[in-house]
Motif scaffolding. Structure first.
Motif: not given
Length: 246
Positions: A175-189, A191-203
């Protein structure tokens, strides 16, 4: 109102993203990525796959945050690969603009139905290579060593690691999005994110048509944006397509 988009669904219309200008030293076609800080990748539902259960070629529409279409991503793969190897198949995704011009190629070579675990040793690394429209290598994304969590690395054209991604221990939609945060190797910060978006129960239950969202800084190098965008396909096949296949 935008013109009619390139589509195989008669009568379907979407607003197209205007072509941005003023980008220097940008691979042709990637100007759209230079103008955004978010891309939303929506997989088209395959009626043939829904009715027969046979794995069809995946097709995605790619939108900006204003719901304007920027790209298509179209899978090229062998029928036997799709039928017998499922998410472990080799593939080429052709990313094309609204005028059907190639802008990116995202390629995963076929590795004999392997790459099914998080150990990411040997053939289980399952790299994805990203190339511009001229065939120039921009970088790659591959699975990294891990005992229990999805783990990926983003590398430049010289295979120097730029970013890494750690997914959740149990990447399940509840029932919620699933995050995959993107970290910079240089400073471990982060810097971005890939999320699988919850599309609804039926889908979620009755189809494997997924929606993903990738975010990054607006001023990030456009090649780095393209590599982060390509992570969608690595995560989709390595994590969520594999879950559904099992």
């Amino acid at each position: 109102m935008g013109k009619k988009a390139v589509t195989d669904q008669p009568g379907s219309q979407v607003q197209l993203m205007p072509h941005p200008g003023g980008f220097q030293n940008c691979p042709p076609g990637l100007e759209y990525m230079g103008a955004v800080d978010q891309l939303i990748c929506k997989q088209e539902v395959s009626i043939f796959e829904l009715l027969t259960g046979f794995e069809a070629k995946n097709k995605y529409r790619v939108f900006n945050s204003l719901n304007q279409q920027a790209y298509w991503a179209l899978e090229e793969s062998e029928l036997c690969n799709r039928l017998f190897c499922g998410p472990q198949r080799g593939f080429v995704f052709h990313v094309v603009d609204n005028n059907q011009q190639d802008v990116l190629t995202i390629e995963r070579p076929f590795l004999n139905c392997k790459g099914c675990c998080w150990c990411a040793d040997g053939c289980c690394k399952y790299p994805i290579y990203v190339k511009d429209k001229a065939g120039r290598k921009l970088g790659m994304i591959r699975m990294m060593h891990s005992c229990w969590k999805p783990h990926f690395g983003i590398f430049d054209e010289n295979e120097v690691m730029l970013y890494e991604i750690w997914g959740p221990c149990c990447p399940c939609n509840c029932g919620s999005d699933i995050p995959f945060p993107i970290r910079s190797v240089k400073d471990n910060e982060v810097i971005g994110n890939v999320s699988k978006v919850w599309a609804g129960t039926l889908k979620e239950i009755f189809t494997d048509a997924d929606t993903y969202c990738v975010t990054f800084p607006l001023n990030l190098d456009v090649v780095h944006k393209a590599l982060m965008f390509a992570c969608i396909f690595q995560i989709d096949f390595a994590v969520f397509e594999t879950q559904k296949n099992q």
